[in-house]
Design a protein around this motif. Structure first.
Motif, short mmCIF file in Angstrom:
data_model
loop_
_atom_site.label_atom_id
_atom_site.label_comp_id
_atom_site.label_asym_id
_atom_site.label_seq_id
_atom_site.Cartn_x
_atom_site.Cartn_y
_atom_site.Cartn_z
N GLU A 26 0.83 -1.20 0.00
CA GLU A 26 0.00 0.00 0.00
C GLU A 26 0.87 1.25 0.00
OE1 GLU A 26 -2.97 -0.56 3.02
OE2 GLU A 26 -4.03 -2.05 1.83
N LEU A 27 0.63 2.17 0.91
CA LEU A 27 1.34 3.45 0.85
C LEU A 27 2.83 3.28 1.13
CD1 LEU A 27 -1.24 5.74 2.64
CD2 LEU A 27 -0.49 5.96 0.27
N LEU A 28 3.66 3.74 0.20
CA LEU A 28 5.12 3.72 0.37
C LEU A 28 5.59 5.10 0.80
CD1 LEU A 28 6.30 1.80 -2.82
CD2 LEU A 28 6.29 0.94 -0.49
N PRO A 29 6.40 5.20 1.82
CA PRO A 29 6.93 6.51 2.22
C PRO A 29 8.07 6.94 1.30
CG PRO A 29 7.74 4.80 3.70
CD PRO A 29 6.83 4.12 2.72
N LEU A 30 7.77 7.79 0.34
CA LEU A 30 8.80 8.27 -0.59
C LEU A 30 9.61 9.41 0.02
CD1 LEU A 30 6.84 8.27 -3.97
CD2 LEU A 30 8.13 6.42 -2.90
N THR A 42 -8.61 -0.14 -2.16
CA THR A 42 -7.22 -0.03 -1.74
C THR A 42 -6.94 1.33 -1.09
OG1 THR A 42 -6.52 -1.53 -3.51
CG2 THR A 42 -4.82 -0.13 -2.54
N VAL A 43 -7.49 2.39 -1.70
CA VAL A 43 -7.31 3.74 -1.15
C VAL A 43 -7.94 3.82 0.24
CG1 VAL A 43 -7.82 6.19 -1.46
CG2 VAL A 43 -7.26 4.78 -3.45
N ALA A 44 -9.18 3.33 0.36
CA ALA A 44 -9.89 3.38 1.64
C ALA A 44 -9.13 2.59 2.71
CB ALA A 44 -11.30 2.83 1.48
N GLN A 45 -8.64 1.41 2.34
CA GLN A 45 -7.91 0.57 3.29
C GLN A 45 -6.62 1.25 3.74
OE1 GLN A 45 -8.95 -2.70 4.56
NE2 GLN A 45 -7.43 -1.90 5.99
N SER A 46 -5.96 1.96 2.84
CA SER A 46 -4.71 2.64 3.19
C SER A 46 -4.96 3.74 4.23
CB SER A 46 -4.04 3.23 1.94
OG SER A 46 -4.78 4.32 1.41
N ILE A 48 -3.63 3.98 8.22
CA ILE A 48 -3.03 5.17 8.84
C ILE A 48 -3.73 5.48 10.16
CG2 ILE A 48 -2.81 7.68 8.60
CD1 ILE A 48 -2.21 7.26 5.66
N GLN A 49 -5.06 5.36 10.15
CA GLN A 49 -5.82 5.64 11.37
C GLN A 49 -5.52 4.62 12.47
OE1 GLN A 49 -9.74 8.17 10.15
NE2 GLN A 49 -9.98 5.96 10.05
N ALA A 50 -5.23 3.38 12.07
CA ALA A 50 -4.88 2.36 13.06
C ALA A 50 -3.58 2.71 13.78
CB ALA A 50 -4.76 1.00 12.38
N ILE A 87 -9.05 10.11 12.43
CA ILE A 87 -8.94 11.52 12.01
C ILE A 87 -10.30 12.18 12.24
CG2 ILE A 87 -8.42 13.08 10.10
CD1 ILE A 87 -6.73 10.77 8.89
N PRO A 88 -10.38 13.21 13.08
CA PRO A 88 -11.67 13.77 13.45
C PRO A 88 -12.40 14.54 12.35
CG PRO A 88 -9.90 15.01 14.49
CD PRO A 88 -9.27 13.82 13.84
N ASN A 89 -11.65 15.22 11.49
CA ASN A 89 -12.26 16.08 10.47
C ASN A 89 -11.91 15.58 9.08
OD1 ASN A 89 -13.03 17.88 12.62
ND2 ASN A 89 -10.91 18.63 12.61
N ILE A 90 -12.93 15.21 8.32
CA ILE A 90 -12.71 14.67 6.97
C ILE A 90 -13.49 15.50 5.96
CG2 ILE A 90 -12.91 12.65 5.48
CD1 ILE A 90 -12.77 10.88 7.94
#
Length: 565
Positions: free
Chosen positions: A109-113, A140-144, A148-150, A155-158
């Protein structure tokens, strides 16, 4: 021992996690690129690491069937990334190889570039969602985001703008219902802003003029790496370099306007020479030893980096700023964005078509024309398409069909609008948005590119990226209140979900996380937008993290839509 067969697009992302040496240490004998060949040599065990697409499955099935025909006994394992789809089983069964393989999935999933940049490295998301209308990758986007939230708390404000953004938010809620609650973590991120690429095509299409943006357009930056040829490195073979903030020189120049880079590199070269000259004043052996062990290594690293970036600057100057048509191309872009001198701009675009200037550069101008004028009149549309096809072959009728379907280059006739799903802004809409958000500076205002005071410096002071301005306005207002006159001109759904202030934590915790913002681009983010958001951090005192499906520019975006014979 086993062989590893990789899809080409996964080679660079995997290299950021586990290079060839790590794979060798763990029993990988040979690494192959997935290509449509009948059979491959190698070990008795083979692992395929691929994305779950039908073309990939057909290639794998053909290779397995070729081995079976030759009575070659092997064990096969297919690892799908980022997840396995039901269609995978069906295709393998239809091809008659389902019984020969074991299947697994790897959530790449998300790679830290960078310290402030995360990427899914799925460049095909843009074409898949905006052209083919395939929402498969939304999961995939939603799971990523949930991952992050885990780690960092809910995240309180979306906030979100666009169809993909809305679908991602709905998918996040759906997945959360079926997943066990993760441990309660104090939220470290205060805001999440989801935004679709089609909300602002103009920023992606306009020529980049920051150093990092130009390196991306000229050389290409893939998963943080750029490949420089002999004209840059001075060696016989091209070399791959990791461009990151750990390189002090690159960190200093990456977000600068290109006109301000050569002066810095010149000053840095003099500073470096002074550092080398210090050794002549050393008298004792202990001083010399201290210089060699502490300073010389750093000086050599800076020298190598400096020579590399000076070489890249020379190539950029030769390919861009010294071209006779580049300044005229840039002037036309800025005039189109300002919605002035329309006739003169169309004349230049027709000249660019008929003189066969770079095809993709011309297409970028055509799309900017359409985006800023709310589409072209039927007469102008047909004339430009005909001229382009005469100049660059008629196969590009399919290209223009793709551009029309995504809303990049459209007709503004009522009949056309009713038959196609068009996302282009009307002329009055673009002008209204520009005026209300001050995207285009007033006539006579000049930007100090060396010490900029506004995000518009990333386009030489001619235009502030709409995406970045929306982030600034929406987050500072904590919603879309007061932006109704702007949002009504953007033909995309928007939403806002705020947790009550009493549920967000103590006042001290609110002040900490309220300045941390995660901006997620669905369909690609440009290095120009990244530079603008980094500048916004300095202006506002915020901490902005950027996540994206992939890094993109006008060339790579349009290449996905061009039909080649």
């Amino acid at each position: 021992m086993k062989d590893l067969v990789l899809e080409g697009e996964l080679m660079r992302p995997l290299d950021r996690i586990a290079g060839a040496s790590v794979l060798k240490e763990n029993g990988v004998d040979r690494i192959f690129k997935l290509e449509p060949v009948q059979s491959l040599p190698g070990c008795e065990q083979r692992i395929y690491l691929v994305r779950p697409t039908i073309p990939n499955l057909k290639i794998i099935a053909n290779q397995i069937n070729a081995d079976v025909a030759q009575q070659q006994i092997r064990k096969y394992k297919i690892i799908f990334t980022p997840r396995k789809l039901h269609i995978c089983d069906l295709v393998l069964e239809q091809e008659g190889v389902f019984g020969y393989v074991t299947i697994d999935e790897f959530r790449l999933e998300l790679l830290p570039l960078e310290k402030d940049l995360l990427s899914l490295e799925i460049p095909q998301f843009f074409k898949s969602f905006f052209l083919d209308k395939d929402p498969t990758m939304i999961h995939t986007v939603a799971q990523s985001i949930l991952d992050i939230q885990a780690l960092f708390g809910d995240i309180p404000n979306i906030y979100g703008i666009g169809n993909a953004a809305k679908m991602t938010y709905e998918m996040m809620k759906t997945i959360s219902e079926f997943q066990p609650d993760h441990r309660k973590v104090h939220p470290e991120i205060g805001h999440l802003f989801l935004i679709d690429r089609d909300v602002d095509f103009v920023t992606a299409l306009a020529s980049q003029v920051t150093y990092e943006g130009l390196v991306d357009e000229i050389f290409g930056i893939h998963t943080g790496y750029a490949e420089f040829g002999p004209e840059v490195t001075g060696t016989e073979k091209p070399m791959r370099f990791l461009l990151s903030g750990e390189d002090e020189v690159y960190e200093e120049i990456r977000n600068r306007h290109f006109s301000n880079v050569s002066g810095f590199l010149s000053a840095k070269a003099k500073e470096l020479q002074t550092g080398y000259d210090k050794r002549h004043g050393l008298e004792s052996v202990s001083q010399l030893k201290d210089f060699v062990s502490n300073e010389l290594k750093g000086l050599k690293a800076q020298h190598r980096s400096l020579s590399l970036h000076i070489g890249a600057c020379e190539v950029i100057l030769n390919k861009k700023t010294k071209q006779s048509d580049f300044q005229e191309h840039l002037r036309t872009e800025h005039s189109l964005i300002e919605c002035v001198e329309t006739k003169e701009n169309i004349s230049y675009i027709e000249e660019a078509i008929n003189r066969q200037y770079n095809m993709i550069s011309t297409l970028r101008l055509l799309c900017i024309l359409s985006q800023t004028q709310g589409g072209c009149s039927s007469l102008l549309y047909k004339s430009l398409v005909t001229q382009f096809c005469h100049s660059h072959r008629f196969e590009h009728m399919l290209t223009f069909h793709n551009l029309k379907k995504t809303g990049l280059f459209t007709e503004n006739d009522q009949a056309s609008q009713s038959s196609m799903a068009i996302k282009a802004l009307s002329k009055s809409s673009f002008k209204s948005i520009s005026k209300k958000l001050h995207l285009v500076p007033k006539f006579g205002e000049e930007m100090n590119l060396k010490n900029p005071s506004d995000m518009s410096y990333v386009f030489s002071g001619a235009y502030t990226p709409l995406t970045c301005k929306l982030v600034e306005q929406v987050v500072s207002r904590e919603g879309f209140t007061g932006l109704e006159d702007v949002i009504k001109y953007i033909d995309s759904p928007h939403f806002c979900n705020l947790k009550p202030k009493t549920a967000r934590g103590t006042a001290s915790s609110e002040s900490t996380n309220s300045k941390t913002i995660l901006v997620y681009f669905l369909g690609g983010c440009t290095f120009t937008e990244l530079a603008a958001l980094r500048f916004l951090c300095k202006l506002r005192g915020w901490k902005i993290l950027v996540a994206t499906t992939s890094m993109i520019n006008g060339n790579t975006m349009l290449k996905q839509l061009i039909e080649y014979s």
